[in-house]
Scaffold this motif. Structure first.
Motif, PDB file in Angstrom:
ATOM      1  N   THR A  17     130.864  26.633  68.624  1.00  0.00           N
ATOM      2  CA  THR A  17     129.413  26.488  68.614  1.00  0.00           C
ATOM      3  C   THR A  17     129.057  25.016  68.490  1.00  0.00           C
ATOM      4  OG1 THR A  17     129.224  26.691  66.208  1.00  0.00           O
ATOM      5  CG2 THR A  17     129.100  28.729  67.490  1.00  0.00           C
ATOM      6  N   PHE A  18     127.840  24.687  68.894  1.00  0.00           N
ATOM      7  CA  PHE A  18     127.284  23.360  68.652  1.00  0.00           C
ATOM      8  C   PHE A  18     125.855  23.552  68.159  1.00  0.00           C
ATOM      9  CE2 PHE A  18     126.026  24.412  72.936  1.00  0.00           C
ATOM     10  CZ  PHE A  18     124.787  23.840  73.113  1.00  0.00           C
ATOM     11  N   ASP A  19     125.273  22.510  67.602  1.00  0.00           N
ATOM     12  CA  ASP A  19     123.902  22.574  67.107  1.00  0.00           C
ATOM     13  C   ASP A  19     122.961  22.025  68.176  1.00  0.00           C
ATOM     14  OD1 ASP A  19     124.763  23.614  64.696  1.00  0.00           O
ATOM     15  OD2 ASP A  19     124.955  21.643  63.754  1.00  0.00           O
ATOM     16  N   GLY A  20     122.183  22.907  68.783  1.00  0.00           N
ATOM     17  CA  GLY A  20     121.301  22.497  69.869  1.00  0.00           C
ATOM     18  C   GLY A  20     119.878  22.973  69.658  1.00  0.00           C
ATOM     19  N   TYR A  21     119.030  22.628  70.617  1.00  0.00           N
ATOM     20  CA  TYR A  21     117.614  23.014  70.589  1.00  0.00           C
ATOM     21  C   TYR A  21     117.389  24.145  71.590  1.00  0.00           C
ATOM     22  CZ  TYR A  21     116.899  18.647  68.049  1.00  0.00           C
ATOM     23  OH  TYR A  21     116.953  17.641  67.130  1.00  0.00           O
ATOM     24  N   VAL A  22     117.096  25.322  71.078  1.00  0.00           N
ATOM     25  CA  VAL A  22     116.865  26.479  71.945  1.00  0.00           C
ATOM     26  C   VAL A  22     115.417  26.443  72.422  1.00  0.00           C
ATOM     27  CG1 VAL A  22     116.922  28.984  72.144  1.00  0.00           C
ATOM     28  CG2 VAL A  22     118.593  27.808  70.688  1.00  0.00           C
ATOM     29  N   ARG A  23     115.235  26.363  73.752  1.00  0.00           N
ATOM     30  CA  ARG A  23     113.889  26.293  74.331  1.00  0.00           C
ATOM     31  C   ARG A  23     113.350  27.698  74.599  1.00  0.00           C
ATOM     32  NH1 ARG A  23     113.171  21.335  72.483  1.00  0.00           N
ATOM     33  NH2 ARG A  23     114.635  19.818  73.381  1.00  0.00           N
ATOM     34  N   PRO A  24     112.041  27.825  74.729  1.00  0.00           N
ATOM     35  CA  PRO A  24     111.447  29.156  74.965  1.00  0.00           C
ATOM     36  C   PRO A  24     111.989  29.883  76.185  1.00  0.00           C
ATOM     37  CG  PRO A  24     109.744  27.600  74.312  1.00  0.00           C
ATOM     38  CD  PRO A  24     111.005  26.799  74.503  1.00  0.00           C
ATOM     39  N   ASP A  25     112.470  29.143  77.207  1.00  0.00           N
ATOM     40  CA  ASP A  25     112.995  29.800  78.412  1.00  0.00           C
ATOM     41  C   ASP A  25     114.466  30.183  78.274  1.00  0.00           C
ATOM     42  OD1 ASP A  25     114.229  27.332  78.570  1.00  0.00           O
ATOM     43  OD2 ASP A  25     113.408  26.786  80.523  1.00  0.00           O
ATOM     44  N   GLY A  26     115.046  29.966  77.100  1.00  0.00           N
ATOM     45  CA  GLY A  26     116.437  30.334  76.859  1.00  0.00           C
ATOM     46  C   GLY A  26     117.423  29.214  77.085  1.00  0.00           C
ATOM     47  N   GLN A  27     116.994  28.122  77.736  1.00  0.00           N
ATOM     48  CA  GLN A  27     117.883  26.980  77.891  1.00  0.00           C
ATOM     49  C   GLN A  27     118.107  26.308  76.535  1.00  0.00           C
ATOM     50  OE1 GLN A  27     117.644  24.567  81.760  1.00  0.00           O
ATOM     51  NE2 GLN A  27     115.497  24.969  81.282  1.00  0.00           N
ATOM     52  N   VAL A  28     119.201  25.547  76.457  1.00  0.00           N
ATOM     53  CA  VAL A  28     119.523  24.849  75.216  1.00  0.00           C
ATOM     54  C   VAL A  28     119.672  23.358  75.497  1.00  0.00           C
ATOM     55  CG1 VAL A  28     121.161  24.618  73.309  1.00  0.00           C
ATOM     56  CG2 VAL A  28     120.663  26.878  74.274  1.00  0.00           C
ATOM     57  N   GLY A  29     118.939  22.560  74.759  1.00  0.00           N
ATOM     58  CA  GLY A  29     119.063  21.109  74.870  1.00  0.00           C
ATOM     59  C   GLY A  29     120.004  20.561  73.823  1.00  0.00           C
ATOM     60  N   ILE A  30     120.655  19.442  74.153  1.00  0.00           N
ATOM     61  CA  ILE A  30     121.486  18.777  73.148  1.00  0.00           C
ATOM     62  C   ILE A  30     120.767  17.543  72.584  1.00  0.00           C
ATOM     63  CG2 ILE A  30     123.588  19.611  74.262  1.00  0.00           C
ATOM     64  CD1 ILE A  30     124.097  16.699  75.178  1.00  0.00           C
ATOM     65  N   ARG A  31     119.594  17.258  73.111  1.00  0.00           N
ATOM     66  CA  ARG A  31     118.719  16.213  72.589  1.00  0.00           C
ATOM     67  C   ARG A  31     117.304  16.768  72.523  1.00  0.00           C
ATOM     68  NH1 ARG A  31     123.002  14.685  71.629  1.00  0.00           N
ATOM     69  NH2 ARG A  31     124.012  12.686  72.051  1.00  0.00           N
ATOM     70  N   ASN A  32     116.482  16.143  71.664  1.00  0.00           N
ATOM     71  CA  ASN A  32     115.070  16.516  71.555  1.00  0.00           C
ATOM     72  C   ASN A  32     114.256  15.242  71.760  1.00  0.00           C
ATOM     73  OD1 ASN A  32     112.990  18.435  71.077  1.00  0.00           O
ATOM     74  ND2 ASN A  32     112.718  17.601  69.018  1.00  0.00           N
ATOM     75  N   GLU A  33     114.147  14.848  73.015  1.00  0.00           N
ATOM     76  CA  GLU A  33     113.521  13.572  73.370  1.00  0.00           C
ATOM     77  C   GLU A  33     112.126  13.795  73.943  1.00  0.00           C
ATOM     78  OE1 GLU A  33     117.770  11.377  74.505  1.00  0.00           O
ATOM     79  OE2 GLU A  33     116.461  12.120  76.108  1.00  0.00           O
ATOM     80  N   ILE A  34     111.361  12.721  73.980  1.00  0.00           N
ATOM     81  CA  ILE A  34     110.049  12.704  74.630  1.00  0.00           C
ATOM     82  C   ILE A  34     110.194  11.886  75.906  1.00  0.00           C
ATOM     83  CG2 ILE A  34     107.626  12.054  74.435  1.00  0.00           C
ATOM     84  CD1 ILE A  34     108.433  14.256  72.512  1.00  0.00           C
ATOM     85  N   TRP A  35     109.821  12.488  77.043  1.00  0.00           N
ATOM     86  CA  TRP A  35     109.959  11.823  78.337  1.00  0.00           C
ATOM     87  C   TRP A  35     108.598  11.622  78.995  1.00  0.00           C
ATOM     88  CZ3 TRP A  35     114.297  15.289  80.910  1.00  0.00           C
ATOM     89  CH2 TRP A  35     115.497  15.101  80.199  1.00  0.00           C
ATOM     90  N   VAL A  36     108.455  10.479  79.656  1.00  0.00           N
ATOM     91  CA  VAL A  36     107.298  10.224  80.510  1.00  0.00           C
ATOM     92  C   VAL A  36     107.821   9.971  81.920  1.00  0.00           C
ATOM     93  CG1 VAL A  36     105.195   8.889  80.863  1.00  0.00           C
ATOM     94  CG2 VAL A  36     106.074   9.222  78.546  1.00  0.00           C
ATOM     95  N   ILE A  37     107.393  10.824  82.867  1.00  0.00           N
ATOM     96  CA  ILE A  37     107.947  10.819  84.221  1.00  0.00           C
ATOM     97  C   ILE A  37     106.846  10.469  85.220  1.00  0.00           C
ATOM     98  CG2 ILE A  37     109.094  12.203  85.991  1.00  0.00           C
ATOM     99  CD1 ILE A  37     110.115  14.032  83.724  1.00  0.00           C
ATOM    100  N   PRO A  38     106.985   9.379  85.966  1.00  0.00           N
ATOM    101  CA  PRO A  38     105.999   9.062  87.001  1.00  0.00           C
ATOM    102  C   PRO A  38     106.236   9.876  88.269  1.00  0.00           C
ATOM    103  CG  PRO A  38     107.666   7.333  86.894  1.00  0.00           C
ATOM    104  CD  PRO A  38     108.015   8.336  85.830  1.00  0.00           C
ATOM    105  N   THR A  39     105.161  10.353  88.897  1.00  0.00           N
ATOM    106  CA  THR A  39     105.314  11.023  90.184  1.00  0.00           C
ATOM    107  C   THR A  39     105.518  10.027  91.302  1.00  0.00           C
ATOM    108  OG1 THR A  39     102.930  10.977  90.614  1.00  0.00           O
ATOM    109  CG2 THR A  39     103.819  12.929  89.492  1.00  0.00           C
ATOM    110  N   VAL A  40     105.158   8.742  91.042  1.00  0.00           N
ATOM    111  CA  VAL A  40     105.211   7.702  92.059  1.00  0.00           C
ATOM    112  C   VAL A  40     105.455   6.360  91.374  1.00  0.00           C
ATOM    113  CG1 VAL A  40     102.703   7.299  92.009  1.00  0.00           C
ATOM    114  CG2 VAL A  40     104.007   6.744  94.078  1.00  0.00           C
TER     115      VAL A  40
END
Length: 501
Positions: A112-135
């Motif tokens: 096992t590892f300690d991760g972040y379980v997301r509402p859609d069932g995916q698991v993250g190994i980081r809990n970061e804040i991202w800002v993504i430009p479309t252009v």
């Protein structure tokens, strides 16, 4: 420590583990061979006379043919060997065998590892804040928003606050436009982010409203959109206010134990040398087999041009005939990409590869594909496609380090394992772990290298090194930072093929 290694019984060359001097005598398969030249570490020595035009055999396969007669005990490099690669091939005679029998014990304990379980069932190994430009036009706005929130909060309670500038999203047509949309969409759905702000301009080809629809069903508590031209007044302040809300939600999320079967790991190499196919890549192969076969996890191999010359090995390991057909298309379509631009399919390896002991693309490919281990191929992915099958997957992407690593992360990999014999500091938008092929590199670049596989030719067995490596990967999945993260390196690069308007 060994002075040399003959990798496969069928080989007519050996690899120097340490520098070998002219006049030295090495014993190979009961035969004494006197070296007629110096042999640098990582480079090849001929174990027999090889006539002009005959193949050089390494890893049990041809890696090209010699351009002139070569004497036993001679040094062989890229000046002596020419690739056998040409254009597309007919693979109709390939018969699948589904890969090797299970290569790890079925009784291995479940990790096992300690991760972040997301509402859609995916698991993250980081809990970061991202800002993504479309252009690319709003890259500066994204930077201001990210810098201000970092200054306000110090990213306390999350694993980091990052923007991901790129040059695309406008003046693109056809596949280039679709590739940009796919990679950015995949980032929106990636579980390593606890909060995402997508920033658009408003007049770009990648229209924000159209892109939002393209993203499909997404978590509206975790992902927000802002169109700068539609903001009344200060778009930076408006974006910052949205991001504050995402940050306040994300900082309250906690890690929980989850099975290692939830891990999706990208396999990549770059700045390879003559040790890559002997140490670090086989280590990743053993890890891939362990994760997929013993833990039910997933790995993804990419760098299609660096499969040329070793592709039939992967084809034979496909789990069924449909996957075989997809793998054949994967290879031939990428060859056609090269040929359509008037470029040879064997225009590789790089200058650094050659200096490290790799002479032809076949040699590089046979070492590169060691990262896939021996287990069956269960999935074949197009560029920008997300993982949908557990086990070993193949992904269409070029060999370029940042483009390929971005594609691996976009496919859903929470981490990229990156082997290197020359060294590199880069990192993509997920943790990018550097595994050195030789101990010298690990000693010279401790701020780049996270794990040293060079000990495999020194005093440690594969079982010993694999056990330490598995433990380290689990630690990283549970929050331990790799060196590229410590250096604040988080980048993306999107594949581009066509015109710019």
């Amino acid at each position: 420590m060994k002075e040399y290694i003959k990798i496969n019984p069928a080989d007519n060359v050996a690899v120097a583990i340490t520098p070998l001097s002219k006049g030295a005598v090495i014993e190979v398969d009961g035969k004494s061979i006197t070296l007629v030249t110096d042999i640098p570490a990582g480079h090849k020595v001929a174990l027999q006379d090889i006539a002009a035009g005959e193949n050089v055999i390494k890893y049990g396969f041809p890696i090209g043919h010699v351009l002139h007669d070569v004497k036993e005990g001679s040094y062989l490099d890229h000046n002596d060997i020419k690739t056998n690669l040409a254009g597309q091939l007919d693979y109709s005679d390939i018969k699948i065998n589904g890969g090797a029998a299970p290569v790890v014990s079925a009784t291995e304990p479940a990790l096992t590892f300690d991760g972040y379980v997301r509402p859609d069932g995916q698991v993250g190994i980081r809990n970061e804040i991202w800002v993504i430009p479309t252009v690319g036009c709003v890259n500066g706005i994204v930077k201001q928003i990210v810098d201000r929130l970092n200054a306000e909060t110090g990213a306390e309670g999350v694993d980091g606050i990052f923007g991901f500038p790129h040059n695309y999203g406008c003046s693109q047509l056809g596949d280039d436009h679709e590739n940009t949309k796919k990679i950015l969409r995949d980032m929106v759905h990636h579980p390593n982010a606890g909060g995402i702000l997508v920033v658009g301009l408003g007049c770009e080809n990648n229209q924000p409203k159209v892109f939002e629809e393209f993203c499909g069903d997404y978590d509206r508590d975790r992902v927000k959109f802002m169109v700068c031209q539609e903001v009344e007044g200060d778009e930076v302040e408006t974006g910052l206010e949205i991001l504050r809300g995402l940050y306040n939600n994300a900082k309250n999320l906690k890690r929980t134990p989850v099975p290692a079967s939830k891990l999706r790991i990208g396999l990549k190499c770059g700045g390879s040398d003559g040790f890559s196919g002997i140490t670090a890549n086989p280590l990743l192969g053993a890890f891939s087999d362990y994760l997929c076969e013993a833990q039910g996890g997933t790995t993804v191999l990419t760098e299609v041009p660096e499969m040329f010359g070793a592709e039939t090995i992967l084809m034979k390991r496909c789990a069924d005939d449909h996957l075989l057909g997809q793998t054949i298309d994967l290879i031939n379509n990428f060859k056609e990409y090269f040929l359509s631009h008037g470029e040879p399919v064997g225009e590789n390896p790089s200058p650094g590869n050659k200096a490290g002991g790799i002479s032809t693309l076949e040699e590089k490919a046979l070492g590169c594909t060691q990262k896939s281990g021996k287990s069956p191929v269960y999935g074949v992915l197009e560029y920008g496609e997300r993982i949908h099958n557990h086990g070993l997957n193949l992904l269409s992407a070029p060999g370029n380090d940042l483009v390929a690593s971005t594609a691996l992360a976009a496919a859903g990999c929470q981490m990229v394992l990156f082997t290197t014999g020359r060294g590199t500091p880069f990192g993509t938008f997920v943790p990018t772990m550097k595994v050195s092929t030789n101990s010298g590199l690990a000693a010279r670049k401790p701020a780049w290298i996270d794990f040293n596989a060079g000990v495999l030719v020194e005093d440690e067995s594969m079982d010993e090194v694999l056990a330490r490596f598995v433990k380290y990967v689990i630690e990283v999945a549970s929050g331990r930072l790799v060196n590229s993260e410590k250096s604040g390196i988080h980048e993306i690069s999107i594949f581009k093929n066509g015109v710019t308007l």
